[in-house]
Design a protein around this motif. Structure first.
Motif, PDB file in Angstrom:
ATOM      1  N   SER A   9      55.008 103.713  33.633  1.00 52.38           N
ATOM      2  CA  SER A   9      55.466 105.130  34.479  1.00 52.38           C
ATOM      3  C   SER A   9      56.664 105.558  33.742  1.00 52.38           C
ATOM      4  CB  SER A   9      55.557 104.894  35.947  1.00 52.38           C
ATOM      5  OG  SER A   9      56.958 104.212  36.065  1.00 52.38           O
ATOM      6  N   ALA A  58      53.212  97.732  47.307  1.00 54.67           N
ATOM      7  CA  ALA A  58      53.096  98.096  46.043  1.00 54.67           C
ATOM      8  C   ALA A  58      53.746  97.068  44.838  1.00 54.67           C
ATOM      9  CB  ALA A  58      53.829  99.403  45.710  1.00 54.67           C
ATOM     10  N   GLU A  70      46.657  99.610  42.181  1.00 54.41           N
ATOM     11  CA  GLU A  70      47.561  99.751  40.848  1.00 54.41           C
ATOM     12  C   GLU A  70      46.685  98.600  40.053  1.00 54.41           C
ATOM     13  OE1 GLU A  70      51.887 100.356  42.728  1.00 54.41           O
ATOM     14  OE2 GLU A  70      50.884  98.364  43.052  1.00 54.41           O
ATOM     15  N   GLU A  92      44.050 100.653  38.154  1.00 50.12           N
ATOM     16  CA  GLU A  92      44.597 101.708  37.319  1.00 50.12           C
ATOM     17  C   GLU A  92      44.964 101.401  36.028  1.00 50.12           C
ATOM     18  OE1 GLU A  92      48.719 104.237  37.267  1.00 50.12           O
ATOM     19  OE2 GLU A  92      47.480 104.178  39.258  1.00 50.12           O
ATOM     20  N   ARG A 132      44.299 104.910  46.375  1.00 49.33           N
ATOM     21  CA  ARG A 132      45.795 104.693  45.770  1.00 49.33           C
ATOM     22  C   ARG A 132      45.816 105.242  44.499  1.00 49.33           C
ATOM     23  NH1 ARG A 132      50.272 104.949  44.771  1.00 49.33           N
ATOM     24  NH2 ARG A 132      51.802 103.107  44.236  1.00 49.33           N
ATOM     25  N   HIS A 181      48.627 108.086  43.559  1.00 50.51           N
ATOM     26  CA  HIS A 181      49.486 107.819  42.451  1.00 50.51           C
ATOM     27  C   HIS A 181      49.528 109.067  41.514  1.00 50.51           C
ATOM     28  CE1 HIS A 181      51.227 105.707  38.661  1.00 50.51           C
ATOM     29  NE2 HIS A 181      52.081 106.472  39.221  1.00 50.51           N
ATOM     30  N   ASP A 221      51.302 112.092  43.162  1.00 54.67           N
ATOM     31  CA  ASP A 221      52.599 111.784  43.233  1.00 54.67           C
ATOM     32  C   ASP A 221      53.210 112.086  42.090  1.00 54.67           C
ATOM     33  OD1 ASP A 221      52.069 111.418  46.079  1.00 54.67           O
ATOM     34  OD2 ASP A 221      52.869 109.053  45.947  1.00 54.67           O
ATOM     35  N   TYR A 222      52.636 111.626  40.872  1.00 65.90           N
ATOM     36  CA  TYR A 222      53.410 112.070  39.692  1.00 65.90           C
ATOM     37  C   TYR A 222      53.354 113.501  39.542  1.00 65.90           C
ATOM     38  CZ  TYR A 222      54.679 110.937  34.933  1.00 65.90           C
ATOM     39  OH  TYR A 222      55.448 110.979  33.764  1.00 65.90           O
TER      40      TYR A 222
END
Length: 395
Positions: A99, A253, A289, A292, A340, A344, A347-348
């Protein structure tokens, strides 16, 4: 507080939703987390019943730490020591597989992955990274390392020992989650999971911060109404009270899991989003996660990426093995993992900024919504990388 009692700041990073400062505390580190400047509402309080119940849990190598609310110390500007953080306060290191807030290397190690490049922080990002120091209080957790499993996943070449230990550590996390869900009474937390509540509001078209509106338009164009309606139904299933509800950590997380330097155990920072709901939520948060990274970031098609994707799949299986199959619905866990990834993505856009990579996330999500079991590695024709394998839906 005198200057002599202040802790040296090793690292600071954050988004509009959550900020983190890591302070040196003798041989240990203090992780100081606070709500970001664009967040609505603070952390959930930790009821005494939950604190007592969690303190009584038997250790499984992964232990839950609830943290303590503490007045924020004045910021102390000190030079980072070798092995802490090579970037200055206005520079971050971006990685294809990490990230925007992953540090340039895994703090506390002397290895730096060659894939990163230093780039100036954008103004909003720098403000978010410093905002933790502007909050009146922050929640503190004492740990033995200045990096999380999220850092390790985003830059695994910098921490080969911790990367190798990932399946073993997540098996321990699975056992701990099972114990939490079985032994902490659901009544110790109130309210549905915040993540899926936030996502449900966005799916319903409610205004959001940052680039959430732009992402909503892109999602409608790329996913179509039917897929988004399916995602909204999955959110509703997690948000609606039911007889099977358990006490949820609410944010299991990888970025909240700090491994021991030896790689033999880890702590789980919890308490910021305690909730009650289906057990699938906590499991899906970690699995999403891993999915991803496995399906998008580690999908370059070369041997190294294939090995990293396989390692993520092994870690996913270890988490599920540690938790155990009894009482879990694999399909429900898979749907939570897909949500999830979608959260994400949201939220980004909402709490960091827009990046064109978000369209790749949406293309992956189209596949995952059609084949949710791919998020836990159970579907034989799981989507590979960010290839657009889905058929466009009627808008």
């Amino acid at each position: 507080m005198t200057a002599s009692t202040r802790h040296e700041q090793v690292l600071a990073f954050g988004t509009g939703y959550l900020t983190t400062r890591i302070l040196r505390d003798g041989p240990h580190y203090l992780w100081c987390r606070a709500p970001g400047p664009a967040r609505t509402g603070g952390f959930t309080p930790v009821p005494a019943t939950a604190r007592r119940a969690l303190a009584a849990l038997p250790p499984h190598g992964a232990r839950v730490v609830l943290g303590e609310d503490t007045p924020t110390e004045p910021e102390q500007d000190t030079a980072a020591r070798p092995g802490d953080n090579p970037a200055d306060a206005a520079t971050e290191r971006r990685y294809r597989a990490g990230s925007a807030y992953s540090p340039g290397h895994v703090p506390g190690t002397d290895r730096v992955a060659p894939a990163g490049e230093d780039t100036p922080m954008e103004p909003g990002q720098e403000a978010a990274a410093r905002a933790g120091g502007n909050a009146a209080t922050e929640r503190r957790y004492r740990a033995d390392a200045a990096y999380s499993l999220g850092h390790v996943l985003g830059n695994h070449r910098a921490a080969p020992d911790q990367w190798a230990a990932l399946p073993r550590l997540l098996r321990q996390v699975g056992r701990t989650l099972r114990t939490v869900h079985e032994q902490v009474p659901a009544s110790a937390a109130a309210g549905a999971p915040r993540g899926t509540l936030r996502l449900a509001g966005w799916l319903a078209g409610r205004p959001g911060p940052g680039q959430a509106g732009r992402l909503h338009r892109e999602a409608h164009a790329r996913l179509g109404r039917d897929r988004l309606a399916r995602a909204a139904q999955w959110c509703a299933a997690l948000n609606t009270p039911g007889e099977r509800d358990v006490f949820l950590l609410g944010g299991a997380a990888l970025g909240a899991m700090v491994p021991d330097p030896s790689g033999t155990g880890c702590l789980i920072m919890a308490g910021e989003e305690l909730a009650r709901g289906p057990a699938a939520y906590d499991l899906g948060w970690t699995l999403g996660e891993l999915a991803e990274f496995r399906l998008l970031h580690f999908a370059a098609g070369n041997d190294e990426a294939a090995a990293a994707a396989a390692h993520c799949a092994e870690a996913s299986g270890a988490l599920l093995d540690g938790y155990g199959a009894a009482g879990t619905d694999r399909a429900e866990v898979a749907r939570a993992a897909v949500l999830r990834v979608l959260l994400h993505t949201h939220d980004y856009a909402a709490f960091v900024d827009w990046t064109d990579q978000l369209t790749q996330y949406l293309d992956l999500l189209a596949d995952l919504i059609d084949h949710p079991l791919a998020a836990v590695g159970d579907f034989p024709d799981a989507p590979a990388g960010h290839r657009q394998t889905h058929q466009p839906e009627e808008q």
